[in-house]
Design a protein around this motif. Structure first.
Motif, mmCIF file in Angstrom:
data_model
loop_
_atom_site.group_PDB
_atom_site.id
_atom_site.type_symbol
_atom_site.label_atom_id
_atom_site.label_comp_id
_atom_site.label_asym_id
_atom_site.label_seq_id
_atom_site.Cartn_x
_atom_site.Cartn_y
_atom_site.Cartn_z
ATOM 1 N N ASP A 1 -8.088 10.752 2.898
ATOM 2 C CA ASP A 1 -7.601 10.318 1.594
ATOM 3 C C ASP A 1 -7.781 11.482 0.639
ATOM 4 N N LEU A 2 -6.694 12.204 0.399
ATOM 5 C CA LEU A 2 -6.780 13.441 -0.360
ATOM 6 C C LEU A 2 -6.684 13.230 -1.860
ATOM 7 N N LEU A 3 -6.443 11.990 -2.305
ATOM 8 C CA LEU A 3 -6.264 11.736 -3.735
ATOM 9 C C LEU A 3 -7.222 10.678 -4.276
ATOM 10 N N GLY A 4 -8.279 10.390 -3.555
ATOM 11 C CA GLY A 4 -9.312 9.531 -4.113
ATOM 12 C C GLY A 4 -8.913 8.075 -4.282
ATOM 13 N N ARG A 5 -8.238 7.489 -3.288
ATOM 14 C CA ARG A 5 -7.909 6.049 -3.288
ATOM 15 C C ARG A 5 -7.182 5.658 -4.571
ATOM 16 N N LEU A 6 -6.058 6.281 -4.798
ATOM 17 C CA LEU A 6 -5.296 6.060 -6.030
ATOM 18 C C LEU A 6 -4.962 4.584 -6.246
ATOM 19 N N ALA A 7 -4.755 3.849 -5.179
ATOM 20 C CA ALA A 7 -4.386 2.441 -5.306
ATOM 21 C C ALA A 7 -5.457 1.620 -6.013
ATOM 22 N N THR A 8 -6.688 2.119 -6.071
ATOM 23 C CA THR A 8 -7.784 1.372 -6.694
ATOM 24 C C THR A 8 -8.066 1.831 -8.127
ATOM 25 N N TRP A 9 -7.271 2.733 -8.662
ATOM 26 C CA TRP A 9 -7.584 3.291 -9.974
ATOM 27 C C TRP A 9 -7.473 2.273 -11.097
ATOM 28 N N GLY A 10 -6.565 1.316 -10.971
ATOM 29 C CA GLY A 10 -6.473 0.248 -11.957
ATOM 30 C C GLY A 10 -5.754 0.642 -13.237
ATOM 31 N N PRO A 11 -5.599 -0.315 -14.162
ATOM 32 C CA PRO A 11 -4.884 -0.053 -15.422
ATOM 33 C C PRO A 11 -5.768 0.668 -16.437
ATOM 34 N N GLY B 1 -0.582 12.797 3.320
ATOM 35 C CA GLY B 1 -1.519 12.314 2.314
ATOM 36 C C GLY B 1 -1.668 13.194 1.108
ATOM 37 N N ARG B 2 -0.916 14.302 1.040
ATOM 38 C CA ARG B 2 -1.028 15.195 -0.107
ATOM 39 C C ARG B 2 -0.364 14.628 -1.351
ATOM 40 N N CYS B 3 0.515 13.638 -1.204
ATOM 41 C CA CYS B 3 1.277 13.103 -2.336
ATOM 42 C C CYS B 3 1.290 11.581 -2.267
ATOM 43 N N THR B 4 1.136 10.948 -3.422
ATOM 44 C CA THR B 4 1.272 9.496 -3.518
ATOM 45 C C THR B 4 2.343 9.184 -4.555
ATOM 46 N N THR C 1 -4.695 19.070 -9.081
ATOM 47 C CA THR C 1 -3.872 17.879 -8.851
ATOM 48 C C THR C 1 -2.626 17.962 -9.722
ATOM 49 N N GLY C 2 -1.467 17.724 -9.109
ATOM 50 C CA GLY C 2 -0.199 17.885 -9.802
ATOM 51 C C GLY C 2 0.470 16.571 -10.151
ATOM 52 N N ILE C 3 1.395 16.666 -11.116
ATOM 53 C CA ILE C 3 2.157 15.508 -11.587
ATOM 54 C C ILE C 3 3.638 15.842 -11.595
ATOM 55 N N HIS C 4 4.467 14.960 -11.011
ATOM 56 C CA HIS C 4 5.914 14.910 -11.248
ATOM 57 C C HIS C 4 6.199 13.545 -11.857
ATOM 58 N N LEU C 5 7.162 13.439 -12.747
ATOM 59 C CA LEU C 5 7.475 12.140 -13.318
ATOM 60 C C LEU C 5 8.894 12.091 -13.838
ATOM 61 N N LEU C 6 9.373 10.878 -13.962
ATOM 62 C CA LEU C 6 10.623 10.608 -14.672
ATOM 63 C C LEU C 6 10.495 9.267 -15.372
ATOM 64 N N PHE C 7 11.148 9.162 -16.512
ATOM 65 C CA PHE C 7 11.269 7.897 -17.229
ATOM 66 C C PHE C 7 12.636 7.317 -16.889
ATOM 67 N N GLY C 8 12.632 6.089 -16.370
ATOM 68 C CA GLY C 8 13.862 5.528 -15.836
ATOM 69 C C GLY C 8 14.883 5.087 -16.859
ATOM 70 N N GLU C 9 14.434 4.594 -17.996
ATOM 71 C CA GLU C 9 15.353 4.031 -18.979
ATOM 72 C C GLU C 9 15.425 4.926 -20.211
ATOM 73 N N ALA C 10 16.636 5.093 -20.719
ATOM 74 C CA ALA C 10 16.828 5.929 -21.907
ATOM 75 C C ALA C 10 16.006 5.425 -23.086
ATOM 76 N N ALA C 11 15.792 4.117 -23.183
ATOM 77 C CA ALA C 11 15.049 3.547 -24.307
ATOM 78 C C ALA C 11 13.583 3.971 -24.305
#
Length: 256
Positions: free
Chosen positions: A68-78, A134-137, A172-182
């Motif tokens: 687990d190369l990203l520290g159990r991201l699924a458990t990070w929570g809100p 496992g390098r990317c989630t 640790t890197g980030i890629h992102l997109l915002f789906g809606e123009a609003a």
């Protein structure tokens, strides 16, 4: 993995700087992403030997281990943000593909991600991220219960990106997109980028830096990173673009 991003909010482009590349010699004070190289001079035959020490994560990848190369991201929570409650939820292709495919075909997104077209093209990209080493989630960004963005959280020090900048272990890197123009151009980009960078630093204590490489043409995205406490480190030439290397340092997180 494409290193891409989509418009977040308007802002000025960064000033140009010379790009920097990684070094792996013994005189470089910066840690190499591929370990520490030392030369021993006590060989009984009078010949120098090279003591190569590779990080455990790199050795696990070479051995095919499923660490687990990203520290159990699924458990990070809100987390609470100025724009609402936000959570990174690991992607489920069977359920989330139609939504992400629609986002990828938005012209503002397609210009930087290059994944517009048939659903199979988006699906192939998502499955490659999910079923890699496992390098990317890949995740959906869920704001107040509504999926509104797509994120890839990845180990930059174990990614091809590390060949183009002086990477450090556990970057640790980030890629992102915002789906809606609003959701674009309303300050949400910088608020959520800051929240996610803080989340990474809080949940991954071995990570000293969060990095990103938005396309230099995407001035709104670069501006959002700057507003989120990232600093512009260099321009880097990647295979598919000229990028702005953005870095959020743990030691500067409270002052930027």
């Amino acid at each position: 993995m494409p290193s891409t991003d989509a418009t977040a909010e308007a802002g000025p482009a960064p000033a140009r700087q010379d790009s920097a590349g990684p070094r792996a010699d013994a005189t470089d004070p910066r840690p190499s992403p591929f370990g520490r190289f030392t030369v021993e001079d006590d060989d009984p035959d009078g010949e120098d030997t090279l003591d190569l020490q590779l990080p455990d994560d790199f050795l696990a990848l070479r051995a095919g281990a499923t660490a687990d190369l990203l520290g159990r991201l699924a458990t990070w929570g809100p987390v609470a943000t100025p724009v609402g409650s936000f959570q990174l939820v690991p992607l489920r292709v069977d359920q989330d593909l139609p939504l992400v495919h629609r986002w990828m075909n938005d012209p503002a997104v397609a210009d930087f991600w290059g994944l517009a077209g048939p659903r199979k093209r988006t699906e192939d990209h998502l499955r490659a991220q999910l079923h890699g080493d496992g390098r990317c989630t890949p995740c959906l960004g869920v704001l107040d219960g509504i999926p509104m963005s797509y994120w890839e959280i990845y180990r930059a020090d174990l990614d091809p990106l590390a060949r183009h900048y002086p990477a450090r272990p556990h970057d640790t890197g980030i890629h992102l997109l915002f789906g809606e123009a609003a959701d674009r151009g309303r300050g949400r980009g910088s608020a959520l980028l800051r929240a996610v960078a803080d989340l990474i630093l809080d949940r991954r204590p071995t990570c000293a830096r969060v990095v990103a490489e938005p396309d230099l043409r995407n001035t709104p995205s670069v501006a959002a990173f700057l507003s989120a406490g990232f600093r512009f480190a260099a321009e880097v030439d990647l295979p598919d673009k000229r990028a702005a290397l953005m870095i959020r340092d743990r030691v500067l997180r409270d002052v930027l």
